[in-house]
Scaffold this active site. Structure first.
Site, PDB file in Angstrom:
ATOM      1  N   SER A  24       0.836  -1.210   0.000  1.00 45.45           N
ATOM      2  CA  SER A  24       0.000   0.000   0.000  1.00 45.45           C
ATOM      3  C   SER A  24       0.870   1.259   0.000  1.00 45.45           C
ATOM      4  O   SER A  24       0.586   2.224  -0.717  1.00 45.45           O
ATOM      5  CB  SER A  24      -0.899   0.009   1.239  1.00 45.45           C
ATOM      6  OG  SER A  24      -1.835  -1.023   1.150  1.00 45.45           O
ATOM      7  N   ARG A  28       1.511   4.238  -2.881  1.00 44.29           N
ATOM      8  CA  ARG A  28       1.308   5.654  -2.557  1.00 44.29           C
ATOM      9  C   ARG A  28       2.562   6.474  -2.831  1.00 44.29           C
ATOM     10  O   ARG A  28       2.473   7.651  -3.216  1.00 44.29           O
ATOM     11  CB  ARG A  28       0.849   5.792  -1.101  1.00 44.29           C
ATOM     12  CG  ARG A  28      -0.632   5.393  -0.929  1.00 44.29           C
ATOM     13  CD  ARG A  28      -0.944   5.022   0.507  1.00 44.29           C
ATOM     14  NE  ARG A  28      -2.360   4.766   0.750  1.00 44.29           N
ATOM     15  CZ  ARG A  28      -3.013   3.636   0.413  1.00 44.29           C
ATOM     16  NH1 ARG A  28      -2.382   2.663  -0.219  1.00 44.29           N
ATOM     17  NH2 ARG A  28      -4.297   3.492   0.705  1.00 44.29           N
ATOM     18  N   GLY A  93      -6.038  -3.018  -7.926  1.00 41.35           N
ATOM     19  CA  GLY A  93      -7.151  -2.153  -7.538  1.00 41.35           C
ATOM     20  C   GLY A  93      -6.651  -0.852  -6.941  1.00 41.35           C
ATOM     21  O   GLY A  93      -7.257   0.211  -7.128  1.00 41.35           O
ATOM     22  N   SER A 170     -13.371   1.658   3.153  1.00 43.73           N
ATOM     23  CA  SER A 170     -12.296   1.310   2.230  1.00 43.73           C
ATOM     24  C   SER A 170     -11.224   2.386   2.198  1.00 43.73           C
ATOM     25  O   SER A 170     -11.506   3.554   1.927  1.00 43.73           O
ATOM     26  CB  SER A 170     -12.893   1.127   0.822  1.00 43.73           C
ATOM     27  OG  SER A 170     -11.878   1.246  -0.150  1.00 43.73           O
ATOM     28  N   ASP A 322      -6.865  -8.177   4.247  1.00 44.38           N
ATOM     29  CA  ASP A 322      -6.059  -8.966   3.306  1.00 44.38           C
ATOM     30  C   ASP A 322      -5.505 -10.242   3.949  1.00 44.38           C
ATOM     31  O   ASP A 322      -4.907 -11.077   3.263  1.00 44.38           O
ATOM     32  CB  ASP A 322      -4.892  -8.116   2.774  1.00 44.38           C
ATOM     33  CG  ASP A 322      -5.391  -7.000   1.855  1.00 44.38           C
ATOM     34  OD1 ASP A 322      -6.522  -7.098   1.345  1.00 44.38           O
ATOM     35  OD2 ASP A 322      -4.645  -6.024   1.655  1.00 44.38           O
ATOM     36  N   ARG A 353     -12.891 -14.292  -2.711  1.00 44.08           N
ATOM     37  CA  ARG A 353     -12.025 -15.042  -1.787  1.00 44.08           C
ATOM     38  C   ARG A 353     -12.809 -15.956  -0.849  1.00 44.08           C
ATOM     39  O   ARG A 353     -12.300 -17.018  -0.455  1.00 44.08           O
ATOM     40  CB  ARG A 353     -11.153 -14.067  -0.983  1.00 44.08           C
ATOM     41  CG  ARG A 353     -10.070 -13.453  -1.840  1.00 44.08           C
ATOM     42  CD  ARG A 353      -9.139 -12.527  -1.079  1.00 44.08           C
ATOM     43  NE  ARG A 353      -8.050 -12.133  -1.980  1.00 44.08           N
ATOM     44  CZ  ARG A 353      -7.255 -11.092  -1.784  1.00 44.08           C
ATOM     45  NH1 ARG A 353      -7.392 -10.332  -0.720  1.00 44.08           N
ATOM     46  NH2 ARG A 353      -6.297 -10.822  -2.644  1.00 44.08           N
TER      47      ARG A 353
END
Ligand code: S3P
Length: 448
Positions: A24, A28, A93, A170, A322, A353
């Site tokens: 992540s 970024r 995503g 989210s 996750d 999943r």
């Protein structure tokens, strides 16, 4: 071609490993650089298929990039490309959703038209959660094919700050809106992201952008650009979790993850491991080590214990979303009934999943009940693969986290197993099988 067999644990896992850079934060580092005033750098950067999609997107938008070892630099373009731009976000995503926010705030009216697309999995995933709120800010976003899905076309348009209430907690959506807010006139407010990973907020604050956070949500004031930055990426807690679950499962194991993120929005799995009976010790690094990314980090030791069932509900989900594939595997070896609920989001990740976990774990002999928003798992179960000449081939649907979770599940399975696609681990953790082999060899010196 016959798929490669998954390894067995003939003894405990032992040793230390450095989890690859946080995915992540690595995304970024690239995407926020597009909004910066000069060259930006990151070290400890994760090199994987997903983050390469972000780096390629930056180049498509005219940025100059370098990548040597675990260091990248991204120098944003002083002028954006003149003609239309096609960005392939691959399987990522995070690239697609954050980039929509970045582009909505960055592209000038009459500037280049940017089309975002992705692979078959990404083109099935929901995008309205980002597109709708960005449109309310005035963004020029259109679906090029099916409504709610990629490809999405972005055209520059003036943005105004808007008060948003998220339907799902989210971080991808909250981040997209905050990043668009940097290019919007006035105040952008995002409510409903409580508990979701806060890397964007931490990075922005580290760059001198006040991001208010409180009962009324997160907010930024625009328009503003970012200064150039350099940051150090901590190890990814979500990648480390696979070996931490493996250590909890295989009797006598003890593994140490060095320099991983200890950001509380990312360490829910460690709290679950502890509740399930594993022995978890966190050693936070000193404050100085955190300074660069504004992210707490440290070493984590996980050792096997006597495992009992656990529950995970919606409130805890953002801190371990996750890690559910790995934690579902853990549940198969815990005594009692594990209930995972509030996990409907897992149906719209890289694969469904919940469905894949239920199918694969049942084929291995686990007692799994699939619910609309979760899984109920009765343990412990003896997991079984196939015969030497006919291994049980587990289904990944190209989903990296399903592949890695299955490679953990089968460590203690009787019989032979394989994955239908083991290369997909490269989406987030290209060195996964190498680390697995080293930790297995660490506890079993006779292993090659
Ligand atoms: C991510 C946020 C999470 C997570 C994904 C990465 C991010 O998704 O599942 O792997 O980098 O912001 P959501 O924000 O959709 O929950």
């Amino acid at each position: 071609m016959t798929p490669r067999r998954l390894p067995h644990a003939h003894g405990p896992l032992a040793g230390a490993f450095t989890a690859p850079g946080d995915k992540s934060i690595s995304h970024r580092a690239v995407l926020l650089a597009l909004l910066a005033d000069g060259p930006c750098r990151a070290t400890g950067w994760l090199d994987c298929a997903d983050t390469q999609s972000s780096l390629a997107a930056a180049r498509a938008l005219g940025a100059a990039t370098t990548h040597v070892g675990d260091a990248i630099s991204v120098t944003p373009a002083s002028t954006l490309p003149a003609g239309p731009v096609l960005v392939d976000c691959g399987n990522s995503g995070t690239t697609a959703r954050l980039l929509m926010g970045v582009l909505a705030g960055l592209l000038p009216a009459g500037g280049p038209v940017v089309t975002l697309t992705g692979d078959a999995s990404l083109c099935r995933r929901p995008m309205a959660r980002v597109v709708d709120p960005l449109r309310r800010m005035g963004a020029g976003l259109d679906y090029a094919g099916q409504d709610g899905r990629l490809p999405v076309v972005v055209r520059g348009a003036p943005l105004r700050g808007v008060d948003h209430e998220l339907a799902v907690a989210s971080a991808q959506v909250a981040s997209a809106l905050l990043l668009a807010g940097l290019g919007a006139e006035g105040r952008t407010v995002v409510r409903g992201a409580a508990g979701a990973r806060d890397h964007t907020e931490r990075m922005l604050r580290g760059l001198g952008v006040p991001v208010e956070a409180g009962a009324s949500g997160l907010s930024v004031h625009g328009p503003r650009r970012l200064p150039a930055f350099a940051l150090v990426v901590p190890g990814d807690a979500s990648s480390a979790a696979f070996f931490q679950v493996a250590a909890a499962l295989v009797p006598g194991s003890r593994v140490e993850s060095r320099g991983q993120s200890l950001n509380p929005t990312r360490t829910g799995a460690l709290r679950v491991l502890e509740r399930a009976g594993a022995i978890v010790t966190c050693e936070p690094a000193g404050k100085a080590a955190d300074a660069a990314a504004g992210e707490p980090r440290g070493n984590v030791v996980v050792a096997a214990g006597s495992l009992r069932a656990f529950t995970i509900d919606a409130a805890e989900m953002p801190s371990l979303v996750d890690e559910i594939p790995a934690l579902a595997v853990l549940a198969t070896q815990c005594a009692g009934r594990t209930v995972i609920s509030g996990a409907a989001e897992l149906r719209v990740k890289e694969s469904d999943r919940l469905a894949l976990l239920a199918r694969n774990l049942r084929r291995l002999g686990a007692a799994v009940d699939e619910r609309a928003d979760g899984l109920v798992i009765e343990g412990p179960s003896m997991l079984r693969g196939g015969a030497a000449e006919a291994p049980l081939v587990l289904e990944t649907a190209g989903d990296h986290r399903i592949a890695m979770a299955m490679a953990v599940a089968t460590l203690c399975a009787n019989g032979e197993t394989a994955l239908d696609d083991e290369a997909c681990v490269g989406v987030s953790f290209p060195g996964f099988f190498g680390v697995m082999d080293r930790l297995l060899a660490g506890g079993d010196p006779t292993r090659p």
